[in-house]
Structures are given as structure tokens and as C-alpha cells.
Enzyme design. Structure first.
Site, mmCIF file in Angstrom:
data_model
loop_
_atom_site.group_PDB
_atom_site.id
_atom_site.type_symbol
_atom_site.label_atom_id
_atom_site.label_comp_id
_atom_site.label_asym_id
_atom_site.label_seq_id
_atom_site.Cartn_x
_atom_site.Cartn_y
_atom_site.Cartn_z
ATOM 1 N N GLY A 1 0.815 -1.209 0.000
ATOM 2 C CA GLY A 1 0.000 0.000 0.000
ATOM 3 C C GLY A 1 0.848 1.258 0.000
ATOM 4 N N ARG B 1 8.664 -1.284 22.008
ATOM 5 C CA ARG B 1 8.921 -2.718 22.054
ATOM 6 C C ARG B 1 8.664 -3.356 20.686
ATOM 7 N NH1 ARG B 1 5.728 -7.647 24.950
ATOM 8 N NH2 ARG B 1 7.484 -9.073 24.838
ATOM 9 N N LEU C 1 7.408 -6.305 18.518
ATOM 10 C CA LEU C 1 6.448 -7.371 18.788
ATOM 11 C C LEU C 1 6.760 -8.666 18.051
ATOM 12 C CD1 LEU C 1 3.189 -5.234 18.680
ATOM 13 C CD2 LEU C 1 4.552 -5.899 20.674
ATOM 14 N N LYS D 1 11.229 -10.781 13.469
ATOM 15 C CA LYS D 1 11.430 -11.180 12.072
ATOM 16 C C LYS D 1 10.679 -10.246 11.121
ATOM 17 C CE LYS D 1 11.081 -15.195 9.028
ATOM 18 N NZ LYS D 1 10.814 -16.634 8.965
ATOM 19 N N GLY E 1 4.285 1.952 16.078
ATOM 20 C CA GLY E 1 4.188 1.505 14.684
ATOM 21 C C GLY E 1 5.530 1.667 14.006
ATOM 22 N N GLU F 1 6.831 3.138 8.754
ATOM 23 C CA GLU F 1 7.349 4.279 7.996
ATOM 24 C C GLU F 1 8.713 4.766 8.450
ATOM 25 O OE1 GLU F 1 3.773 6.818 6.708
ATOM 26 O OE2 GLU F 1 3.033 5.650 8.394
#
Lengths: 763, 328
Positions: free
Chosen positions: A266, A654, A656, A659, A727, A730
Site C-alpha cells: 500500500g 517494544r 512485537l 522477524k 508503529g 514508515e
């Protein structure tokens, strides 16, 4: 900033914090490198992407595009197209039914997802070169494309501005940039610039970019009567597309269903409801058949916008110890005459450095071009190129190490708002990066390392991206068979959403991953906003957490009513979800969800929850950070640049799923290397037409352009975010172009201030 | 894409020629360029004659040189032991072009017939004398950073995109063709044309003629050579400037020198001026630079591609210098 905003901000300062998420350090599934759940389906071709849906009686649509930037269509000849075999319908401004112009994409707080205020097909007026002027429906995609190519229009051109350079002088300051002040100032910055030990004053330019996700945009539209519409769409905002298309056709929003379980990338390009969606729906309604409109690569260039061009000035002065005295970051971006999106390039320095005096702001100018839009780290990507190149230049003026200069100006609180940082470990990120890269063995002098015909150089830059959280709803259900499901309309464009949310749900409810399922990518599920602003993971996690808590409370209530339950005396604060059930926190006794539900004679318990507004963002300065290190070689004769080493060091709360997170960081860095060295949309200023609308001529990096990319991260949880996470979609691209430019300077002694850094700029 | 008829000629080149003359179309081999051009409606042939299964896919020794069949795949040619051994310049040039996937499909004859990557040629909304003769050239005042600097005309500044053809030019190859009037040979340097006032006529092929093979002469075998390609990314990009060169030095003098350039002209550009200056000269850096400058003296760059003049000079001189150093 509005007065209301200021009032809210001051009230929020005295509000107590939420307690940190109790899963902040929990690591049964969270924090582990769990493989992507849908990986096997993707690599074996089982995953159903939008254009793959098998729909009976499907017809196919194609578009014809304008070839002028502004004017009127004086004639449009569709006879040749209509005469071709298989053609069912041709719609132009002469015969297209009226559609309403939908509301433009807002600040993320509404479901509006319109991309342009220009009418589509319902006008003889042309607003950009590439605007759809005809819609063809045929029995096969080939017939539709062939017919679209036979539509011939004549035009009466009108004067317009298509050149960014020519439009810079007309730039105006917008009222707000993403709800923030368009300009912030403190002190007498001109005086601070003039009285200092060292200063730089540079002007940077960045070119327009276009979206090139691996899956071009596509839609399948199917009507059920006149009032119900199902859309399969390559969307990163299913709820927004549903609302927008409902506006276009005058439908109730909940009568438009948008389905998007798999989206092939996206990067912001699928955040808006671009015109192909409404045209696909129109084609289906007018032909009475389900219709697929799979965009060509060229078509995506013509109607889906990309990153704005920019011109940015960076002027910084410092005392002889390197402390920033005056700091100017200002400039201009473009939007179109038919949309509003002033890309926020001036955000990074508002939060990165201590500054005595500053003027940081931006203006925007209007072009007769395709509407611009978000593209991975809009603002921060191009803004950090200018700012971090400028800081690098200042470091050479001061004869200081560029890392040391940045650390010298590391602030204690947000430099503009004064808010405390929620979680900032920039020093640690730099220390980790310096160590991994071997920065200390880098010679200070530019143009001092040579290997045969190649100059070698090492560069560094800071990256940053804000923490956002969006209001999100989720439904959680725990069933008597001991399984659980969480639902929200959010989307998965390949980031690993399904996997990480499944990890979260299993951890939150104390269930094994095999007994939980995460359902998403369907606008009829509880509301989630656009998968944008790197906000989806934490936004969804909080909604699932709070809906899950409601379910647990309801289950506990069932147990409390039951004489036989070991939990009949327990209060919610006393218990914890673990081992597939609810257990006393201290003594450990308890029972399984299945036991509670079966004794109560219930098949399941479920709850919906919608999260509150992100007040924490008003109280704290919340951002992610990166230290990007790279080594380049520059050919002494040809000027070719090759990146040969990369270390990205990230401070993003953190992690999550290491990989998938590392993969996201790498993807951002790769996109940034393209931005640094090759990517550029070529708008011919005479016509406003994109001249390189193909992957052969629009140069994204190929495998051979990308070195091994090492990623390290601080993994410091943010006590003020769900799961302690930020997040990460970006941040990876931010700082990359500057790190490359700074390495090129270190290699050659040449400061390239315009992207992309092509070889002719270094010969 | 337009509708078109399709026929396959598998038995012999003569059959292919006969089929094409019946149908007024184009020969189709690997299709890596022609199909793209048909999708974009730049080319709209009424008929395709598929020659990909003709028995022309061999590489054979011939008169001390090699004959490379017209339908030999580029990847096969580049990997062939005889090509790698005797004409490494050709192998190297091929491997610098396109991508592995494209090289697996593309053929020898098709590579010669590649068309330009000019943005305006590819955009049917733009004016292009090559696509629509007499319509004008939007590249001259538009984007032309990738365009020609040598042998241009007011009608066209497009370049030939091939890497392989740069090597074939330097190696004095010969193109074998057959057609309605029988077989003939065309010297490689004469095969592609400069634009002049007919930029739509790109080769010396006559109507209906089919390339059957490319011959490499014994005289250009076993020369020390280098193919150097300068481009905007490390792979899958066309040359801004490429140099294919070979050099033989005897008794301190240049006995054989071949220089061809890609990315600078409407055809693979044989640097004859530089070669003439260097024949018999000493292999010195100064001589190389002087010859390179002389070759580029007639250049007529525009505002976007002026850098190519200096770039070509530097690359010619550095490739020759590298060859001279290897010999020493």
C-alpha cells in the site's frame, strides 16, 4: 493551533496516566519471531488478491485518460470503440450518470477518503493530464483496453501551471498542517543565525514520486439491487472506501461492503478512494453485471497521485561547542488545484533538537497535476533529507563528528511543545549503531578513502516518525470450544498485521495461537481507520485489549454466579487470563473458558469496544527514532553511486515480532535508497504529463542496488502505548536519503542537495 | 492491443518469408520488445509470423569465426563456451543488458531489431517522428537526459538501446538476411541507420527480409576486450553511455583497436575517428584521451544530456587504459 486544541492540551497535562499495559514485557508469543501466518498461502498462490476473486458473469472495464492538463473536451469520438467486438458499454461525460463528488480525505478522524474535488466523467472540464475521460466495459480485459485506446478526444486547452518551479512564487501558508501550526517560531532567529561560530544555509529539492506497489490498484464491483454494493478493492482503508463510495452514489454507508483481505503493498497509495473505484461501481450498475477494473501500471501513474516535490531551506547556526543557536527549516510543497494535502515536511525538527531560536514552517502551492497523496513517511522522508543533510554540513563546518553534534543537541523535552517524551532512547540507538557499524574507525576528512577508481565514504543521519493512535473498534468472542476470535475492519498490505494481532490475542487471552483467529479486511467488521500513520498495530491492539477485557469481565460474572466455580469469590482485579481460562492472580486456582461457558449453557460470550481519543498524544511528545548509517562508493570518473553497507538502528518501543519488524525496517531503507539514488516522476512541464509511467523507466532499486542491511533496535517499551509498542511501517525510510547524501559527501567532498543523486551530479 | 493474425513458420526461413509476404506483418521471435510495443499500440501489425522455432538456434564455427543463428537466445549466446572463449566482449555485453528473464527469451535477431526507449516514442499522446513520421519531436525540448549526442538530426535524438549490438559493432560482425529477393549480407556497421529525416526507418532491411544469422569474423577473435556500461542503477537499466573496446599492442604500438559506444546515438556507434588516431600510436593515457575527445568533438548534446560528452570521453579513455595496463 486552535484555541480549543490549546485548552485540551492544557487540561490533559494534569490528567493521570493510564497504567502501563500489563503485557508490556509478556513474551509467550509477543516479542517472538513468529512466521507470517499467510506466508504459505502467498507463496503457493492460494491467497486471493482483489483481481483474483472468481465472480460469475464478470465483465471488464478499462479507462481512457486525458492528454492535456487543463481545458475542455470539445469532442469525444467513441464510435470506433463501440464497434469493437465484446464492447458492452462506453461512458463519457456525454452520457455518464451523475455521481456526487465525495468528501476529501481528512485528518484521519473521519471516514472521508475522497482523493480529488474534480468531477469524474460528469464534466467536460479537464483538471489534470491523465484524468479519466471515458470508461469502457467489455467481455474481456483485452477488449476493454483495446476499445479504450480507440477513444479519441479533442480539447480546448486553458492556461495552467504544471511546473513546480514556476509555482513556488505563488505558495501560500495553509491554515494548518495535519492539525499543527503551519509555522512555529521562537526568539530572534535571524540574529541567532548572524552571530555564531559556524552556520550553514542550504536549499534542497526533492522530486515527485509515484506509487508502485507490486499489486496495481484493482476493484471488483457487484450490486445487489440498487441499494447494496459489494466492492473487492485493493484498499488500505476499507471503511473509508465504503463511506466514500456511498457518498458518490447516495447510498447508506452500511450498504456498501468493501472486502480486502490481501493487499499487495500500500505505502499510502491505497489509502484514498481513487477514482477507479467509483468508475468500477458505476460500470457494474450501468451494465447490470459484476465488473472488474484492474488498473494497468500506466493507469496507476495517471490517476493515483504520489509524493509531492519540495523545495526546502535549512539554515542552522551553532556556537563553537556545536550547540544550535538559530534553526530555520522552511519551504514549499505542491498539491493540486483539485485536492488539499500540504505534506508535513517541517515536522521533524520540531521534535528532534534543542534550539535557542527557530523558525520552522511551510507553504504549499497548487499545480494542474494529479492529486498528491501520502507515500511512506510523507513529510518525515523528505524533511529529514534536508534537515539531516544540513546538520551534516554544519558538522564539517564545526569540524565535529556528525554523531557527536547530534548528541550535543539532544533535548530533554519536546523543543517546541515542551511536553515530556513518552519514550526516547536516541542516545542508545546511536550507541548501538555506532558500535555495529564501526563508526569510530571512520576518518573525519572527506574525500580521503579510495579503492581503485572508487571513492569510499560513510554517512549517518537521524530518522524520526511520530506515534499516532486512531480511534478503533474491535469485537472479541470467546467460544465454548475454547477458541477465540477478534474482528476489526483493519487491513493487511503485507506488514504482518494478521500475524502480530494473532500473537497479541493469544497472549492477551492466555490461549495458544492455534486457538485464536484474527479477522480483518472487511468494512462490515467493527470500525478501524486507515492503515496509515504507522498507527494500525497499536490502535487495533488497544481495541482488542479493551474488548477482550469486557469479555473476560462477562465470563467472570458467569463464574461468580456459579456455586461450583473456583472463581465465585474473585473480583476482576484478582484474576488473570492464562492457561486457556481465568485464574486467581495469587493462588493460581481457576478454570477454563470452556468450563465456564459450558456450565452456563452458553456457546460464546462476545463484546464490542471502541477506543477513546488518543489523549496521550497531547500530554506526551511521542515519536520513534532511528540512526541510519551507510557506506557508499562513488566512481571517480563516472559518478556512479553504489551503497555497499547499511546499519539501521531503531528506537521504536517494544518490538512485537522481530522477524517481521526487521523486514519492515529493511523495506523502508530500500525504498529510501531508491529515493536517494533513482526515483523520480518525470512530469513534462509543457503538458503536465508523466513521461515515465512504467517500471522500466521509473527506477526503483533492483536487487543489485541493495547491500546487506543490518538492523538493530533498542527494544525499549514505551510505557504510554499499547503493548509498549510503536508503529514501524514508515520510520525505516526516514533519514535514509540524508545518510546516503552524507556518505556521498564524505566520499567525494561534494554536497548534493537535490534528489535523486544521479551520477551526472557527481561527475 | 489490436487484433492480429498469427502464423508459425517452423520449417525454414523461406517459409517464414513467404508467410510474412502473404500477411504484411512482423516477425516474432522472443517478443520481449515487440509484444510490449503492441500492448502500447506503438506497433500495430496486422499479422505476426512466429519464427521462434525455426532451425536457426545454433552457434557454429565458420571460417575461423562463429555463426550465431538468429533465434539463439541471448542467455545461451552469452554462456556459450566458444563465445566466452573467443569473443568475451560479446558475452559481457549481453550480460550487461536487460534481466536474466528477458535474456532467456530474447534472440540474436530480435536484439538487433530493438526499438528506442525514448519516452515520447512510447507515449502516443506525444509527437514523435519515429512513431508518426512528420509529426515532430517532443524530446528535443523535453526530457532527453538518456538521448543521443552523436549523429542526431533535427527530426530525432533517440538512441539504440542494445548492449549486444555495441559489441557486434566493435567485432566487425556481419548480418545474414534472407528475403523475397534472396539472401544477402550486411556489414554490421551499415545495418542500423542514423535518423536523418527518416527516423522511422531504423535498419537497412528491405520489406519482408528476415535476419537468419550474425557472423563474427576470425579477425576479431581472441582480442583483449572490456565492456563498460554506465547506468542509473546497477541492473535493469539502459546505458547512459557504454563502451565496448578491444586493444592489441605490438612492440609498444597499437596494432588493433576497436571502440564502439552505446547510449549515444541512433545506432551502435563505432568510434572510427578515435580508432584511426590510435592505429600505430603509443598506448598512452594522453593518446587515449585525445582520441576520445576527437571522437566526441562532433557531439550535439541538449540541455539534459551534455554530461554524456564528458562521460563518454572518460569511459573511452579509461577502458583503453585498463586494456593497455593488462597487456603491459
Amino acid at each position: 493551533m486552535s484555541i480549543l486544541n490549546k485548552v485540551i492540551r492544557s487540561v490533559v497535562q494534569v490528567m493521570p496516566d493510564q497504567a502501563p499495559d500489563e503485557l508490556i514485557a509478556s513474551n509467550r508469543y509477543l516479542g517472538r519471531s513468529i512466521n507470517r501466518l499467510n506466508g504459505p498461502d502467498k507463496v503457493t498462490g492460494k491467497a486471493t488478491f482483489t483481481a483474483d476473486y472468481p465472480v460469475a458473469n464478470l465483465a471488464h472495464a478499462a479507462l481512457a485518460y486525458s492528454t492535456i492538463a487543463k481545458g475542455r473536451i470539445t469532442s469525444i469520438d467513441t464510435k470506433a470503440a463501440e464497434a469493437l467486438p465484446g464492447v458492452i458499454l462506453v461512458l463519457t461525460h456525454e452520457n455518464a450518470p451523475e455521481m456526487k463528488v465525495p468528501k476529501e480525505f481528512g485528518d484521519g478522524s473521519s471516514n472521508d477518503a475522497g482523493t480529488t474535488q474534480a468531477k469524474i466523467l460528469n464534466t467536460d472540464h479537464v483538471s489534470w493530464n491523465g484524468q479519466p475521460i471515458a470508461l469502457v466495459v467489455a467481455e474481456t480485459p483485452e477488449q476493454a483496453e483495446a476499445a479504450a485506446a480507440r477513444i479519441h478526444a479533442t480539447y480546448e486547452k486553458e492556461d495552467c501551471v504544471t511546473s513546480f518551479e514556476a509555482a513556488i512564487g505563488d505558495a501560500k501558508q495553509p491554515k494548518a498542517i495535519m492539525g499543527e501550526d503551519p509555522e512555529v517560531t521562537r526568539g530572534d532567529v535571524e540574529q541567532a543565525l548572524s552571530q555564531s561560530a559556524a552556520r550553514i544555509d542550504l536549499t534542497f529539492t526533492t522530486p515527485p514520486h509515484n506509487h508502485n506497489a507490486i499489486e496495481p490498484h484493482a476493484c471488483i464491483a457487484q450490486w445487489d439491487g440498487k441499494d447494496d454494493l459489494t466492492l473487492y478493492d485493493t484498499s488500505q482503508f476499507t471503511a473509508g472506501v465504503a463511506t466514500t463510495i456511498a457518498q458518490v452514489f447516495g447510498l447508506k454507508a452500511d450498504h456498501v461492503r468493501v472486502v480486502a483481505p490481501y493487499v499487495g503493498g500500500g505505502f499510502g497509495g491505497k489509502g484514498g478512494a481513487w477514482p477507479y473505484i467509483q468508475l468500477c461501481a458505476l460500470a457494474a450498475r450501468e451494465t447490470g453485471r459484476p465488473v472488474r477494473l484492474a488498473m494497468t501500471r500506466e493507469g496507476v501513474f495517471r490517476i493515483v497521485g504520489g509524493r509531492t516535490p519540495s523545495q526546502q531551506r535549512v539554515a542552522i547556526s551553532a556556537d563553537d561547542a556545536g550547540k544550535f543557536l538559530g534553526f530555520v527549516h522552511e519551504g514549499v510543497t505542491a498539491q493540486s488545484t483539485h485536492n488539499h494535502f500540504p505534506e508535513q515536511f517541517s515536522f521533524p525538527p520540531r521534535h528532534l533538537y534543542s534550539m535557542e531560536a527557530y523558525r520552522i514552517g511551510q507553504k504549499v502551492t497548487d499545480l494542474s497535476r494529479v492529486a498528491n497523496t501520502f507515500m511512506r513517511a510523507p513529510g518525515e522522508s523528505i524533511g529529514t533529507f534536508a534537515v539531516e543533510s544540513g546538520i551534516d554540513a554544519l558538522a564539517y563546518e564545526l569540524k565535529m563528528c556528525p554523531v557527536a553534534l547530534r548528541m550535543r543537541n539532544e533535548p530533554d523535552a519536546d523543543p517546541v511543545s515542551g511536553s515530556p517524551f513518552s519514550s526516547r532512547h536516541m542516545r542508545k540507538a546511536y550507541e548501538m549503531g555506532v558500535e555495529r557499524f564501526g563508526w569510530k574507525s571512520r576518518p573525519a576528512e572527506p574525500r580521503s578513502q579510495r579503492d581503485g577508481d572508487w571513492w569510499i565514504g560513510q554517512g549517518v543521519a537521524t530518522g524520526t516518525y511520530p506515534v499516532y493512535r486512531m480511534v478503533t473498534a474491535a469485537r472479541v468472542r470467546i467460544s465454548a470450544d475454547g477458541t477465540a476470535v477478534a474482528q476489526t475492519s483493519c487491513q493487511e498490505m503485507g506488514m504482518g498485521t494478521e500475524t502480530v494481532q494473532t500473537q497479541h490475542l493469544a497472549e492477551r487471552l492466555g490461549l495458544p495461537m492455534s486457538k485464536v483467529r484474527f479477522e480483518y479486511g472487511d468494512s462490515t467488521l467493527p470500525y478501524a481507520g486507515v492503515a496509515g500513520g504507522s498507527s494500525q498495530t497499536v490502535s487495533v491492539a488497544l481495541a482488542v485489549q479493551e474488548a477482550g477485557a469486557k469479555v473476560l469481565k462477562e465470563l467472570l460474572a458467569l463464574a461468580q454466579k456459579d456455586e461450583r466455580s473456583p472463581l465465585r469469590e474473585a473480583n476482576f482485579e484478582d484474576v488473570v487470563a492464562k492457561d486457556e481460562g481465568i485464574f486467581w492472580r495469587v493462588s493460581g486456582g481457576g478454570e477454563s473458558y470452556a468450563a465456564i461457558l459450558s456450565r452456563a449453557g452458553k456457546d460464546f460470550v462476545e463484546a464490542d469496544h471502541k477506543t477513546g481519543a488518543p489523549m496521550e498524544l497531547l500530554k506526551y511528545s511521542m515519536h520513534s527514532y532511528a540512526a541510519q548509517f551507510c557506506e557508499v562508493r562513488v566512481h571517480a570518473l563516472s559518478g556512479e553511486v553504489r551503497v555497499q553497507r547499511w546499519v539501521g538502528s531503531f528506537d521504536t518501543g517494544r518490538i512485537l515480532n522481530p522477524k517481521m519488524a526487521v523486514s519492515q525496517f529493511r523495506g523502508g531503507i530500500i525504498m529510501g535508497i531508491g529515493m536517494a539514488l533513482t526515483e523520480e516522476t518525470m512530469f513534462d512541464d509543457r503538458t503536465g504529463r508523466i513521461m515515465n509511467p512504467s517500471l522500466a523507466e521509473y527506477h526503483v532499486p533492483v536487487q543489485a542496488d541493495i547491500p546487506d542491511i543490518e538492523v538493530v533496535y533498542t527494544n525499549e517499551p514505551d510505557p504510554h502505548t499499547p503493548l509498549g509498542a510503536h508503529g514501524i511501517g514508515e520510520i525505516g525510510i526516514t533519514g535514509v536519503a540524508a545518510a546516503v547524501a552524507n556518505a556521498v559527501y564524505h566520499a567525494t567532498g561534494k554536497r548534493v542537495t537535490s534528489l535523486p543523486i544521479t551520477l551526472d551530479k557527481l561527475m | 492491443m489490436n487484433s492480429f493474425s498469427y502464423a508459425r513458420a517452423s520449417e525454414s526461413p523461406d517459409l517464414a518469408v513467404a508467410l510474412l509476404n502473404e500477411n504484411q506483418g512482423r516477425y516474432l521471435a522472443g517478443g520481449t520488445n515487440l509484444i510490449d510495443l503492441m500492448r502500447e499500440e506503438i506497433e500495430t501489425p496486422a499479422a505476426l509470423v512466429d519464427i521462434s522455432r525455426l532451425p536457426l538456434a545454433q552457434i557454429e564455427e565458420r571460417e575461423g569465426g562463429l555463426r550465431i543463428g538468429a533465434t539463439v537466445k541471448n542467455s545461451h549466446c552469452a554462456a556459450h563456451p566458444l563465445v566466452r572463449d573467443r569473443y568475451p566482449l560479446l558475452s559481457s555485453a549481453i550480460l550487461h543488458g536487460a534481466s536474466a528473464q528477458l535474456r532467456n527469451m530474447a534472440t540474436t535477431g530480435g536484439n538487433l531489431m530493438q526499438r528506442t526507449r525514448c519516452y515520447y516514442f512510447y507515449d502516443t499522446a506525444s509527437r514523435c517522428n519515429k512513431r508518426t513520421p512528420g509529426s515532430g519531436c517532443d524530446a528535443a525540448q523535453g526530457f532527453h537526459r538518456i538521448h543521443a549526442i552523436l549523429g542526431t538530426s533535427p527530426h530525432c535524438i533517440a538512441t539504440h538501446p542494445s548492449d549486444m549490438c555495441v559489441a557486434l559493432t566493435a567485432l566487425d560482425a556481419t548480418v545474414q538476411v534472407t528475403g523475397p529477393d534472396g539472401e544477402r549480407s550486411i556489414a554490421f556497421g551499415d545495418f542500423h541507420r542514423l535518423p536523418g529525416n527518416t527516423p522511422h526507418v531504423e535498419t537497412e532491411l528491405r520489406a519482408g527480409e528476415l535476419i537468419t544469422a550474425v557472423d563474427l569474423p576470425a579477425s576479431s577473435a581472441n582480442l583483449p576486450s572490456i565492456y563498460r556500461k554506465v547506468r542509473d542503477r546497477a541492473s535493469y537499466a539502459f546505458a547512459l553511455v557504454s563502451v565496448g573496446a578491444a586493444l592489441r599492442v605490438e612492440d609498444g604500438r597499437i596494432a588493433d583497436v576497436r571502440i564502439a559506444l552505446g547510449g549515444v546515438a541512433h545506432k551502435p556507434w563505432r568510434a572510427s575517428i578515435a580508432e584511426q588516431m590510435l592505429h600505430g600510436a603509443e598506448p598512452t593515457e594522453a593518446n587515449f584521451r585525445q582520441a576520445a575527445e576527437a571522437e566526441l568533438t562532433p557531439a550535439t548534446p541538449g540541455h539534459d544530456n551534455a554530461f554524456k560528452v564528458e562521460l563518454a570521453q572518460r569511459m573511452i579513455a579509461s577502458v583503453l587504459q585498463e586494456l593497455a595496463e593488462v597487456k603491459a
